[in-house]
Design a protein around this motif. Structure first.
Motif, mmCIF file in Angstrom:
data_model
loop_
_atom_site.group_PDB
_atom_site.id
_atom_site.type_symbol
_atom_site.label_atom_id
_atom_site.label_comp_id
_atom_site.label_asym_id
_atom_site.label_seq_id
_atom_site.Cartn_x
_atom_site.Cartn_y
_atom_site.Cartn_z
ATOM 1 N N THR A 127 3.868 15.420 -8.803
ATOM 2 C CA THR A 127 2.565 15.490 -9.944
ATOM 3 C C THR A 127 1.243 16.207 -9.251
ATOM 4 N N TRP A 128 0.924 17.167 -8.389
ATOM 5 C CA TRP A 128 -0.168 17.063 -8.335
ATOM 6 C C TRP A 128 -0.087 19.105 -8.595
ATOM 7 N N TYR A 177 2.076 20.126 -10.495
ATOM 8 C CA TYR A 177 2.435 20.018 -12.161
ATOM 9 C C TYR A 177 1.308 19.989 -12.834
ATOM 10 N N ARG A 178 0.078 19.062 -12.457
ATOM 11 C CA ARG A 178 -1.240 18.689 -12.554
ATOM 12 C C ARG A 178 -1.995 20.115 -12.807
ATOM 13 N N ILE A 179 -1.899 20.805 -11.722
ATOM 14 C CA ILE A 179 -3.364 22.347 -12.068
ATOM 15 C C ILE A 179 -2.109 23.784 -12.416
ATOM 16 N N THR A 204 -0.409 23.055 -15.544
ATOM 17 C CA THR A 204 -1.233 22.055 -16.413
ATOM 18 C C THR A 204 -2.036 22.582 -17.023
ATOM 19 N N ASN A 205 -3.420 22.612 -15.795
ATOM 20 C CA ASN A 205 -4.231 22.767 -16.500
ATOM 21 C C ASN A 205 -4.853 24.109 -16.794
ATOM 22 N N VAL A 249 0.757 13.003 -14.543
ATOM 23 C CA VAL A 249 0.378 14.635 -14.627
ATOM 24 C C VAL A 249 -0.549 14.998 -15.488
ATOM 25 N N VAL A 250 -0.807 14.572 -16.668
ATOM 26 C CA VAL A 250 -1.599 14.469 -18.011
ATOM 27 C C VAL A 250 -3.557 13.434 -18.129
#
Lengths: 269, 205
Positions: free
Chosen positions: B71-72, B74-76, B78-79, B158-159
């Motif tokens: 999750t972490w 993928y969030r990075i 994405t951002n 994630v988002v």
């Protein structure tokens, strides 16, 4: 179920995320309604097209380049000394360092005596520097063992709960009030930085930075009732600059549903 | 030999670069593909993937462990992808995609027929062009769901929204993709361009 309600449900229907009763009702409607069936066929074909995209392999040597970059930047994570010496490797390395120091002092005894005579009494012996953590044998990247678990494909970890999903404070108001329906998630201008840290990090999962003055500040996203387009643009710019998790694109900011981060699906459907 | 991910993460946090390397090996393919579909360019995706993992490593000792590493990361990703898009605002034409060799169908394609290979490539180019034509915040949802196979709950984490909100956003994202794809392909073209097995799924509707 009428066509409008069916078409709003085809996304969830395709993922089987409606209730069993609603799944059946949508399926029944699609059997009898030609136009909705064609719409759904178009939808499903488009989704299948995305899924048909091949996964492209990255260029080889990615880890080697990354590792070199990490080491070049001196970015190897510095552990606490307790963590280091608690490991057998840490003990072995520290013992080896002590032995090497002792050997160097013995071997260099004659020269060291002359050297010491030249030094002032206050000069301290050379310290062991550059220790950045326990080092193990470095295998080639192809020999690295596999990782168990953790693959994101199709996984639904029990640890993830819906209550933990929202990173936005909810607006106050009774469940059926218009305020709850039109909850807007916008950065509050001039709000104090809650957890200042680098703007490109997933801050929800990071501990606070011990030196906030050295980092750019971030602002937590708060719910707001603002619908003024100009204030929305300003707030979009702020969100963009801080790289917060809510995904923004100014082109869509006028979409009233765009800003809602905790909408009741039933109300929308 | 296999490792539990949480153990790997704690090893990496304590400075074990090999442990971080294992995490990289596990997640880099998915992260690279996410970024590739977001940016539309293989070279850029390589660079940004490196940057994502560099930044993750830099912050690893502060990772609370209150979420999965996937999750972490993928969030990075994405951002960072969205930041990159805002900075560069690339416009990729279909002709550029045709010239880019990274859109070749995967080796060992079971549809060895040359005509079908051409159709498949045309479909993939059209799909990628449509992805790049849609709003970035919707594009990431579509990619996470349809290419990376993340669940609704994982995507929501994630988002940074609730699953209820994601229900709405993903529907809108898919509709945005359909609208973006329409100028390139119609349903019949899609059906003929897809591998034969998938035609059955559509016919059942």
């Amino acid at each position: 179920m009428d066509c409008r309600r069916v078409l709003r449900r085809i996304s969830l229907y395709s993922d089987r995320r409606l209730t069993p009763e609603e799944q059946s009702r949508v399926a029944l409607h699609l059997e009898t309604c030609v136009s909705c069936r064609q719409e759904f066929a178009s939808f499903a074909a488009a989704m299948e097209a995305i899924g048909s995209l091949d996964r492209q392999p990255a260029a080889p040597g990615g880890w080697d380049r990354l590792r070199a970059e990490i080491e070049a930047r001196g970015q190897v994570a510095r552990p606490t000394w307790q963590a280091v010496f608690a490991t057998p490797a840490g003990l072995a390395v520290s013992a080896a360092a002590m032995l090497a120091l002792a050997v160097s002092l013995v071997v260099l005894q004659p020269g060291a005596r002359r050297h010491q005579e030249a030094l002032s009494p206050s000069t301290s012996p050379p310290a062991v520097t550059g220790f950045t953590g326990p080092r193990t044998q470095t295998p080639s990247s192809s020999a690295l063992p596999s990782v168990q678990g953790g693959t994101p494909r199709g996984a639904t970890p029990a640890a993830l709960s819906e209550s933990a999903n929202a990173t936005v404070a909810k607006a106050d108001g009774p469940p059926s009030s218009p305020a709850r329906r039109k909850r807007m998630a916008i950065v509050r201008p001039n709000a104090p930085a809650v957890r200042p840290m680098a703007s490109d990090m997933a801050s929800d999962y990071l501990e606070p930075d011990p030196e906030p003055s050295a980092r750019s500040s971030r602002e937590t996203v708060y719910a707001s009732e603002s619908s003024d387009p100009d204030s929305v643009s300003r707030e979009v710019a702020q969100m963009v600059s801080t790289g917060l998790a809510p995904l923004v694109d100014a082109a869509d900011s006028r979409d009233p549903l765009y800003w809602i981060t905790d909408v009741d699906t039933e109300e929308w459907l | 030999m296999q490792f539990d991910e949480s153990h790997l993460v704690s090893l990496a946090r304590s400075g074990d670069l090999d442990a971080f390397g294992l995490l990289y090996r596990q997640y880099a393919p998915g992260i690279y593909n996410l970024i590739l579909r977001m940016l539309g360019n293989a070279d850029d995706a390589e660079d940004v993937t490196q940057e994502v993992f560099l930044r993750a490593h830099r912050s690893l000792n502060r990772f609370k462990g209150n979420a999965r590493f996937s999750t972490w990361i993928y969030r990075i990703a994405t951002n960072v992808s969205l930041d990159e898009l805002r900075r560069r605002k690339p416009v990729v034409s279909l002709e550029q995609l045709s010239a880019d060799s990274s859109w070749e169908p995967a080796a060992g394609d079971p549809e060895g027929n040359p005509e079908r290979l051409m159709q498949r490539r045309a479909t993939q180019e059209a799909v990628q062009a449509a992805l790049l034509a849609m709003p970035a915040h919707y594009r990431v949802l579509v990619v996470l769901r349809h290419m990376e196979g993340l669940s609704y709950e994982e995507i929501a984490r994630v988002v940074g929204c609730s699953v209820n909100a994601l229900n709405v956003r993903l529907h809108r994202a898919r509709e945005a993709f359909r609208r973006a794809l329409a100028p390139y392909m119609n349903v019949e073209e899609l059906r003929s361009g897809l591998p034969s097995g998938s035609k059955k799924n559509i016919a059942l509707l």
